[in-house]
Design a protein around this motif. Sequence first.
Motif, mmCIF file in Angstrom:
data_model
loop_
_atom_site.group_PDB
_atom_site.id
_atom_site.type_symbol
_atom_site.label_atom_id
_atom_site.label_comp_id
_atom_site.label_asym_id
_atom_site.label_seq_id
_atom_site.Cartn_x
_atom_site.Cartn_y
_atom_site.Cartn_z
ATOM 1 N N ASN A 58 0.850 -1.188 0.000
ATOM 2 C CA ASN A 58 0.000 0.000 0.000
ATOM 3 C C ASN A 58 0.889 1.242 0.000
ATOM 4 O OD1 ASN A 58 0.682 -0.894 2.712
ATOM 5 N ND2 ASN A 58 -0.677 0.700 3.499
ATOM 6 N N HIS A 59 0.272 2.409 -0.245
ATOM 7 C CA HIS A 59 1.062 3.621 -0.483
ATOM 8 C C HIS A 59 0.455 4.812 0.268
ATOM 9 C CE1 HIS A 59 3.996 6.056 -2.287
ATOM 10 N NE2 HIS A 59 3.706 5.945 -3.568
ATOM 11 N N PRO A 60 0.534 4.814 1.610
ATOM 12 C CA PRO A 60 -0.096 5.896 2.364
ATOM 13 C C PRO A 60 0.682 7.201 2.391
ATOM 14 C CG PRO A 60 0.876 4.303 3.871
ATOM 15 C CD PRO A 60 0.998 3.723 2.496
ATOM 16 N N THR A 61 1.994 7.186 2.140
ATOM 17 C CA THR A 61 2.789 8.414 2.213
ATOM 18 C C THR A 61 3.864 8.409 1.128
ATOM 19 O OG1 THR A 61 4.660 7.729 3.615
ATOM 20 C CG2 THR A 61 2.579 8.222 4.741
ATOM 21 N N VAL A 177 2.335 -6.620 0.755
ATOM 22 C CA VAL A 177 3.101 -5.953 1.811
ATOM 23 C C VAL A 177 2.262 -4.810 2.371
ATOM 24 C CG1 VAL A 177 5.215 -4.709 2.403
ATOM 25 C CG2 VAL A 177 5.280 -6.519 0.667
ATOM 26 N N SER A 178 2.069 -4.816 3.682
ATOM 27 C CA SER A 178 1.260 -3.791 4.344
ATOM 28 C C SER A 178 2.154 -2.877 5.164
ATOM 29 C CB SER A 178 0.207 -4.443 5.247
ATOM 30 O OG SER A 178 -0.650 -5.270 4.492
ATOM 31 N N VAL A 179 1.976 -1.564 4.969
ATOM 32 C CA VAL A 179 2.765 -0.547 5.669
ATOM 33 C C VAL A 179 1.829 0.293 6.530
ATOM 34 C CG1 VAL A 179 4.333 1.414 5.433
ATOM 35 C CG2 VAL A 179 4.410 -0.461 3.756
ATOM 36 N N LYS A 180 2.196 0.467 7.780
ATOM 37 C CA LYS A 180 1.382 1.238 8.729
ATOM 38 C C LYS A 180 2.317 2.037 9.635
ATOM 39 C CE LYS A 180 -1.762 2.101 12.081
ATOM 40 N NZ LYS A 180 -2.890 3.014 11.964
ATOM 41 N N TYR A 181 2.091 3.345 9.715
ATOM 42 C CA TYR A 181 2.940 4.218 10.530
ATOM 43 C C TYR A 181 2.305 4.447 11.900
ATOM 44 C CZ TYR A 181 5.262 5.164 6.091
ATOM 45 O OH TYR A 181 5.930 5.023 4.907
#
Length: 395
Positions: A58-61, A177-181
Amino acid sequence: MPAPDFYPDRQNPLFTRLFQSLSYPLAWWKYQMRLRISIEDVAKLKVLRGDRVILMPNHPTFDDPIVLFLLSTRAGELFHFLSAYANFKGLQTKLMQYLGTYSIKRGVGDRTSIAYTLKLLETHARCRLVIFPEGGCSFQNDTVMTFRPGAVQLAMQAMARIIKKTKTVPNFYLLPVSVKYYYTRPMNWAIEQSLIGLETALNITPPDLNFYPRLRGIGEAVSRQFEQEYFGHELEGSLNDRIAQIRAQMLTICEQEIGLEPMPSLPLRERVYRVQAIVEEQENPSPEHRRIYRGTVRLLNFDSLYDGYVAAVPTPERFLDTLTRLEREVFNIDKPKPKGDRFAYVKVGDPINLADYLADYQRDRTATIDHLTATMQGIVQQNVDQISAQLHQSA
């Protein structure tokens, strides 16, 4: 000298390894970010070491490529990255290429980039290629936008080429691939400072000291500015209805001014990228073209925005997701600085072997690609939710 139509990957393995050795302190110093990933998740990538892999995060930032580079460091691997043509600017261009990044022009069917991708996947048996299937930043830490089918389509086409050439069916994996800040400390001060800055710029008197009413007041003020600019009057209805009308009107005007026939059947981002591609083709864009391009950037900034995102789960991350978007609009800042020290949590899903879907693909290509794309999106969103739940339990 005019810019080239395509920026190829010029990865230098020795230089990349050296940069990897510095990546952790550099990421903390420049981006206030530290990677968090389990040994088990890294193992899911390492076990595929002999096979082709397309990583689909994913592309949150705007910082997500840094996170994926940190993942390559943690796994001890070299990744290739597919990146928007507009990112290749100035001194960072050579650095991006030396680290394994190549360009794609969105919205035009970039044949050169597509051919390059297919050759890369066909000739490199251990290729690790990162493609962000949302097609751009969502600017939302908890929401995964609709995945575009291009990544799966390219993988299937490459596999078909390999089969034709070698007469064997290779293992070829899609890896979600999951990205979480997650901020490492309380962020009330940062939220307060952002609210004050926006309220001052918009000449707003806050209704009270509570964060959410103030955030919503800023959102209303920015919406009214858009309404006056694009409609000449304030709209009626719920905030979500008004946001939808603003987006549609902005996009229609951009298309008309650039001479494009509107295509309502396409997703909003695809239509925006068509406009941007035409402007990017201009060697010396006129002030009018630059204004149109700025309109598309503003539009993408609010593409996935909706009223209720913060209210549903009022975490510091969701507050600052939304405040960052508002700062980008109000202060005309492309990339606001990080609000504080963050952990970038990464969760790797179970890989999907395209060899298992070859018969389905031969029977119905479109349905198979759509199914795999939706499956990948679902896994990435599920794992983002799981990271959020674990963080909430440990808080």
